[in-house]
Design an enzyme around this catalytic site. Structure first.
Site, PDB file in Angstrom:
ATOM      1  N   TYR A  11      17.150  32.225   9.228  1.00  0.00           N
ATOM      2  CA  TYR A  11      15.873  31.838   9.855  1.00  0.00           C
ATOM      3  C   TYR A  11      15.359  30.481   9.321  1.00  0.00           C
ATOM      4  O   TYR A  11      15.216  29.520  10.085  1.00  0.00           O
ATOM      5  CB  TYR A  11      14.870  32.972   9.582  1.00  0.00           C
ATOM      6  CG  TYR A  11      13.454  32.748  10.009  1.00  0.00           C
ATOM      7  CD1 TYR A  11      13.119  32.248  11.265  1.00  0.00           C
ATOM      8  CD2 TYR A  11      12.401  33.099   9.139  1.00  0.00           C
ATOM      9  CE1 TYR A  11      11.792  32.094  11.647  1.00  0.00           C
ATOM     10  CE2 TYR A  11      11.076  32.958   9.523  1.00  0.00           C
ATOM     11  CZ  TYR A  11      10.775  32.450  10.767  1.00  0.00           C
ATOM     12  OH  TYR A  11       9.456  32.307  11.132  1.00  0.00           O
ATOM     13  N   SER A  34      25.882  37.729   7.030  1.00  0.00           N
ATOM     14  CA  SER A  34      25.419  39.118   6.840  1.00  0.00           C
ATOM     15  C   SER A  34      24.079  39.343   7.519  1.00  0.00           C
ATOM     16  O   SER A  34      23.735  40.465   7.864  1.00  0.00           O
ATOM     17  CB  SER A  34      25.323  39.462   5.346  1.00  0.00           C
ATOM     18  OG  SER A  34      24.441  38.564   4.693  1.00  0.00           O
ATOM     19  N   SER A 125       9.680  32.278  -3.745  1.00  0.00           N
ATOM     20  CA  SER A 125       8.696  32.997  -2.938  1.00  0.00           C
ATOM     21  C   SER A 125       7.391  33.148  -3.709  1.00  0.00           C
ATOM     22  O   SER A 125       7.397  33.232  -4.953  1.00  0.00           O
ATOM     23  CB  SER A 125       9.273  34.382  -2.619  1.00  0.00           C
ATOM     24  OG  SER A 125       8.261  35.233  -2.144  1.00  0.00           O
ATOM     25  N   TYR A 150      13.611  42.869  -4.958  1.00  0.00           N
ATOM     26  CA  TYR A 150      13.712  41.566  -4.288  1.00  0.00           C
ATOM     27  C   TYR A 150      12.895  40.531  -5.052  1.00  0.00           C
ATOM     28  O   TYR A 150      13.383  39.443  -5.386  1.00  0.00           O
ATOM     29  CB  TYR A 150      13.219  41.662  -2.833  1.00  0.00           C
ATOM     30  CG  TYR A 150      12.980  40.302  -2.219  1.00  0.00           C
ATOM     31  CD1 TYR A 150      14.044  39.512  -1.814  1.00  0.00           C
ATOM     32  CD2 TYR A 150      11.683  39.787  -2.081  1.00  0.00           C
ATOM     33  CE1 TYR A 150      13.832  38.242  -1.278  1.00  0.00           C
ATOM     34  CE2 TYR A 150      11.461  38.527  -1.551  1.00  0.00           C
ATOM     35  CZ  TYR A 150      12.536  37.755  -1.146  1.00  0.00           C
ATOM     36  OH  TYR A 150      12.316  36.499  -0.644  1.00  0.00           O
ATOM     37  N   LYS A 154      13.891  36.935  -7.369  1.00  0.00           N
ATOM     38  CA  LYS A 154      13.351  35.567  -7.262  1.00  0.00           C
ATOM     39  C   LYS A 154      12.881  35.088  -8.637  1.00  0.00           C
ATOM     40  O   LYS A 154      13.093  33.935  -9.011  1.00  0.00           O
ATOM     41  CB  LYS A 154      12.199  35.514  -6.245  1.00  0.00           C
ATOM     42  CG  LYS A 154      12.652  35.707  -4.807  1.00  0.00           C
ATOM     43  CD  LYS A 154      13.580  34.593  -4.328  1.00  0.00           C
ATOM     44  CE  LYS A 154      14.241  34.907  -3.012  1.00  0.00           C
ATOM     45  NZ  LYS A 154      15.332  33.998  -2.657  1.00  0.00           N
ATOM     46  N   SER A 217       0.644  49.142  13.281  1.00  0.00           N
ATOM     47  CA  SER A 217      -0.257  49.698  12.259  1.00  0.00           C
ATOM     48  C   SER A 217      -0.794  48.543  11.435  1.00  0.00           C
ATOM     49  O   SER A 217      -0.015  47.743  10.896  1.00  0.00           O
ATOM     50  CB  SER A 217       0.495  50.642  11.325  1.00  0.00           C
ATOM     51  OG  SER A 217       1.014  51.723  12.048  1.00  0.00           O
TER      52      SER A 217
END
Ligand code: NAD
Ligand code: UFG
Length: 338
Positions: A11, A34, A125, A150, A154, A217
């Site tokens: 992306y 992937s 991030s 995750y 980072k 939601s």
């Protein structure tokens, strides 16, 4: 000038590829596909007029990485996007994330050292800040506890880059700490490709609008914010991409032995309801949503102090929220043939 993009068919990498080509750089993409498709190369070519060089490479395979760099060794700099990025999946499969994100970086840095490449831009991030105590978040804000593996990868990768930089006098790195990238390229030809049920707000909104999801939601309406919903610093992916052009240009021309950390956001916080309203306004589509409990692990509000990005890189964001939500819908429509 030849730049290596790892994860360049993803992306953010694909949007960056286009901006780099536009700025006159020659690029070579490596990706194991992937979480992306090979047809991204056609799309990049269609938009930019140039087809990037591409090698299918898994960065966790040290032998293959070594062979790749033996074959191609004329890179001025590397932009390292390749990583797994699903917060939820990382909680269920921590080892997969530590292996992919940390071992991938380890193999890359080993090759960078062996081939005397001096410049690295790393996709970090805002998650490294954990729950920030003071807003907006500056680069001096403390690195906080991050509940997901995750987020931990980072933080670990930044630490590895820090130590690597200290050990090698000729090396310079920039960790770009992205806030919440959303939206898609103006052409409508490339955008985010979430797999399965999206975790992130923007793809969930566009999939609700296109009828793939019945209802959105809204996680938490009792936060201490103006409308009770959580606040984030959403930034257009093309702005994030352009930040990389500034970062690689800066780092190649600046010969200092430093690991810079730079916030990449707009500096503006928007609530979940503000994003929904912007989407409804720019597309004319009503979003079927309901207010639900808070999502575990969510922070009430995070947005960036972006003055250092301006000072160091001469970069600031251009796109506003309405442009972000509108472009996300144009991409969703193209993706679903609507
Ligand atoms: P993405 O999944 O679209 O792109 C990542 C690319 O890396 C994919 O094409 C994938 O196939 C490739 N890849 C993954 N592991 C690989 C490996 N071992 N070897 C080779 N290729 C591999 O993700 P994105 O949104 O473009 O994110 C790019 C980077 O930015 C990631 O490091 C991500 O953690 C970071 N980031 C993203 C966001 C966000 O919201 N999108 C926010 C903060 C940071
Ligand atoms: N949200 C909803 N409903 C949804 C999805 C999200 O209300 O269906 C809310 C969340 O609760 C949050 C906001 O929308 O308040 C944004 O959520 P996202 O999941 O889109 O983004 P996060 O801020 O939680 O996480 C993102 C990236 C992470 C990154 C983190 C910090 O997904 O990879 O920013 O940079 F680590």
């Amino acid at each position: 000038m030849n730049i290596l993009l790892t994860g360049g068919t993803g992306y953010i990498g694909s949007h960056t590829a286009i901006e780099l080509i536009k700025a006159g750089y020659k690029i070579h993409i490596v990706d194991n596909l992937s979480n992306s498709n090979i047809d991204m190369l056609d799309r990049i070519e269609k938009i930019s007029g140039t087809r990037p060089e591409f090698t299918n490479l898994d960065l966790t395979n040290q032998k293959d990485v070594k062979h790749f760099f033996e074959r191609y060794n004329d890179f001025e700099g590397v932009i390292h996007f390749a990583a797994l990025k699903s917060v939820g999946e990382s909680v269920k499969m921590p080892l997969k994330y530590y292996k992919n994100n940390v071992v991938g970086l380890y193999n890359l840095l080993t090759a960078i050292k062996n081939h005397k490449i001096n410049n690295l831009v790393f996709s970090s991030s805002a998650t490294v800040y954990g729950t920030p105590e003071i807003l907006p978040v500056t680069e001096e804000s403390p690195i906080g506890y991050t509940p997901s593996p995750y987020g931990a990868t980072k933080q670990m990768c930044e630490r590895i880059i820090e130590d690597f930089t200290s050990s090698l006098a000729t090396f310079e790195a920039i960790s770009l700490r992205y806030f919440n990238p959303i939206g898609a390229h103006d052409s409508g030809l490339i955008g985010e490709l979430p797999t399965g049920t999206p975790n992130n707000l923007m793809p969930f909104i566009t999939q609700t609008a296109s009828g793939i999801r019945e209802k959105l939601s809204v996680f938490g309406s009792d936060y201490n914010t103006s409308d009770g919903t959580a606040i984030r610093d959403y930034i257009h992916v093309s702005d994030v991409a352009i930040a990389h052009v500034h970062a690689i240009r800066f780092i190649i021309s600046n010969n200092e032995n430093i690991h810079h950390k730079v916030n990449i956001g707009t500096g503006i916080g928007s609530s979940v309801l503000e994003i929904i309203r912007s989407f409804e306004k720019t597309t004319g589509i009503k979003i079927n949503y309901h207010l639900t409990d808070r999502r575990a692990g969510d922070v009430e509000a995070v947005y960036a102090d972006v003055s250092y990005a301006k000072e160091l890189l001469g970069w600031k964001s251009i796109y506003n929220i309405d442009q972000m939500t509108k472009s996300a819908w144009i991409w969703e429509k193209a993706l679903r043939n609507l």
